[in-house]
Each structure stands twice: as structure tokens, then as C-alpha cells.
Write a protein that holds these residues in place. Structure first.
Motif, PDB file in Angstrom:
ATOM      1  N   ASN A  72      44.715  33.180  46.262  1.00 49.71           N
ATOM      2  CA  ASN A  72      44.737  34.204  44.896  1.00 49.71           C
ATOM      3  C   ASN A  72      43.449  34.891  45.210  1.00 49.71           C
ATOM      4  OD1 ASN A  72      43.262  34.288  42.303  1.00 49.71           O
ATOM      5  ND2 ASN A  72      45.374  33.138  41.553  1.00 49.71           N
ATOM      6  N   GLN A  75      40.833  33.244  42.869  1.00 52.28           N
ATOM      7  CA  GLN A  75      40.484  31.257  43.367  1.00 52.28           C
ATOM      8  C   GLN A  75      38.520  31.530  44.150  1.00 52.28           C
ATOM      9  OE1 GLN A  75      42.349  28.682  42.322  1.00 52.28           O
ATOM     10  NE2 GLN A  75      40.333  27.424  42.914  1.00 52.28           N
ATOM     11  N   THR A  96      34.888  34.593  45.714  1.00 50.50           N
ATOM     12  CA  THR A  96      36.502  34.361  45.723  1.00 50.50           C
ATOM     13  C   THR A  96      36.330  35.616  46.706  1.00 50.50           C
ATOM     14  OG1 THR A  96      36.267  36.321  44.750  1.00 50.50           O
ATOM     15  CG2 THR A  96      36.291  34.410  43.299  1.00 50.50           C
TER      16      THR A  96
END
Length: 241
Positions: A72, A75, A96
Motif C-alpha cells: 500500500n 501505509q 510511506t
């Protein structure tokens, strides 16, 4: 199509050029030599060090992992790697994959890491793994020595664009941990093989065993040959074909 061999100057570093229009190669040509006194550059046979263009391949493999729901972009990368990476000035702000892809994680580059030494081998592939590099450069101890790698004024995600080799190396380890595969094997299976890029490899050792392939020597801004080098699963070799 036929290739055009441009005039060769034995003292000039080589170049291979291709023009693509509408998905078709409309022109290809080459000039110069793979190295001083070496073979002439050929558009289909001579491989060049791609250096930071390799970041494009890593970006594609990262997004392919997102398509497969194994990664992701937004994430915290701590969900994928076995250690927590954070900016010491903003310890609660997550790092991220999106930030690493867009060079907005607030990471600076330490130019010493780009010079010959532990993280850059001359004439061969680098023996340092992505994990070793990340643990040594971003380790959970000795942050006093590592704060120089981070912005102390802008939190990750709020930082302005700042090109970072270290950030993409970190991204490579994230992709590797999330997928359970090496970046090189992902690129081979999902990019090079489908596109018929039979003479594009991540490692110098793999290029040296290919038949009918010459390796062009990298040159610096003064047109001086500097030799091949390797960095943590980072640089690939790409022939213009």
C-alpha cells in the motif's frame, strides 16, 4: 529496420540512439566506441550502465506490487520491513512508499555513500545487500550520526521534493520485503521478459556471460572512462535495442 553507423572517433565515448514513434522504432544509430580503442558502439549489441534510470524499473515493480495488493503506497513502511525507520525530528510521522517514490520523505543524500567504498564496488557487483545498507544507514542506533540524512524542518510527506538515492534504496528493500522477492527477479519476470528485453540485467555478472554483447564503459563529465560499478541491487545494464 537498418541501423545507421555514424562516423567513429577513436577518442570519443560512444552513444546509441533510437527514436520511437507510435510504438515503432523509426530511427536507430550509434557513434563512438564502447571504450577508448575498443569496439564501435552498435545499437543492438552494446550495453550501457543505466545508473539512476534503474529507479524507473523499481518504481514500476513497486506499483505492480500495489496492483497485486501486497503493498500500500500510503501505509507506514514499518508494516513491511522488520525494523522501524523514522525521522528523528518527527518520530511519530510515518514514512510511506509514496513519499519515497516522489522524493518527499525528507531524506537527504550523503554523497560519501556514492563514492567508491563499502556501498559502491568498482568493476564488479556490490556485495552489500539492500538490508545491510538500510540497517547501516538508517539503523535504530547512533541516530546522532544519521540525523544528517533527514530534514530537520519538514516532516515526511510535507517535505519539498529532494532527490534521494538513499530513499530509493530503502524503497527497494520495502518492495523486496513486501513481495518476498528480490527486485531483480521481479523486474526480470514482470518487465524484461514480457517486453523481450533479453539483454537487460540488473547485475554486471549476468551481462558478462551474454553472447554478442559489448559493455560500454561509463564516462565522467570530462569524458574520462571511470569503469563499471555496482551499488546494492541498484544499477542495471541496458543495451539500446
Amino acid at each position: 529496420m537498418e541501423h545507421q553507423q555514424l562516423p567513429v572517433n577513436n577518442k570519443k565515448s560512444g552513444i546509441a540512439v533510437a527514436a520511437v514513434v507510435g510504438g515503432s522504432v523509426v530511427y536507430s544509430g550509434a557513434a563512438g566506441r564502447a571504450e577508448e580503442g575498443g569496439p564501435e558502439v552498435h545499437p543492438e549489441r552494446t550495453a550501457f550502465l543505466t545508473a539512476s534510470i534503474t529507479k524507473t524499473f523499481l518504481a514500476v515493480t513497486c506499483l505492480q506490487c500495489c496492483e497485486r495488493n501486497v503493498l500500500n503506497l500510503d501505509q507506514d513502511i514499518g508494516a513491511y520491513i522488520p525494523t522501524r525507520i523514522f525521522n528523528p525530528t518527527f518520530p511519530e510521522t510515518p514514512i510511506t512508499a509514496r513519499q519515497l517514490l516522489t522524493h518527499t520523505a525528507g531524506l537527504n543524500d550523503n554523497e560519501d555513500a556514492l563514492l567508491p567504498g563499502r556501498y559502491r564496488s568498482e568493476g564488479t557487483d556490490c556485495s552489500v545487500t539492500l538490508e545491510e545498507y538500510v540497517r547501516e544507514r538508517f539503523g535504530s542506533t547512533e541516530y546522532e550520526a544519521k540525523e544528517e540524512m533527514w530534514s530537520q524542518t519538514h516532516a515526511p510527506g510535507l517535505a519539498t521534493y529532494h532527490y534521494s538515492n538513499a530513499g530509493f534504496t530503502l524503497l527497494g528493500w520495502v518492495v523486496q520485503c513486501a513481495s518476498g522477492r528480490s527486485v531483480a527477479s521481479l523486474a526480470q519476470e514482470r518487465i524484461f521478459d514480457p517486453l523481450g528485453m533479453t539483454r537487460t540485467k540488473y547485475f554486471l555478472a549476468d551481462m558478462k556471460i551474454l553472447e554478442d554483447t559489448d559493455l560500454a564503459i561509463p564516462h565522467d563529465e570530462d569524458r574520462k572512462g571511470v569503469g563499471h560499478y555496482g551499488r546494492q541491487k541498484f544499477s542495471g545494464l541496458l543495451p539500446d535495442n
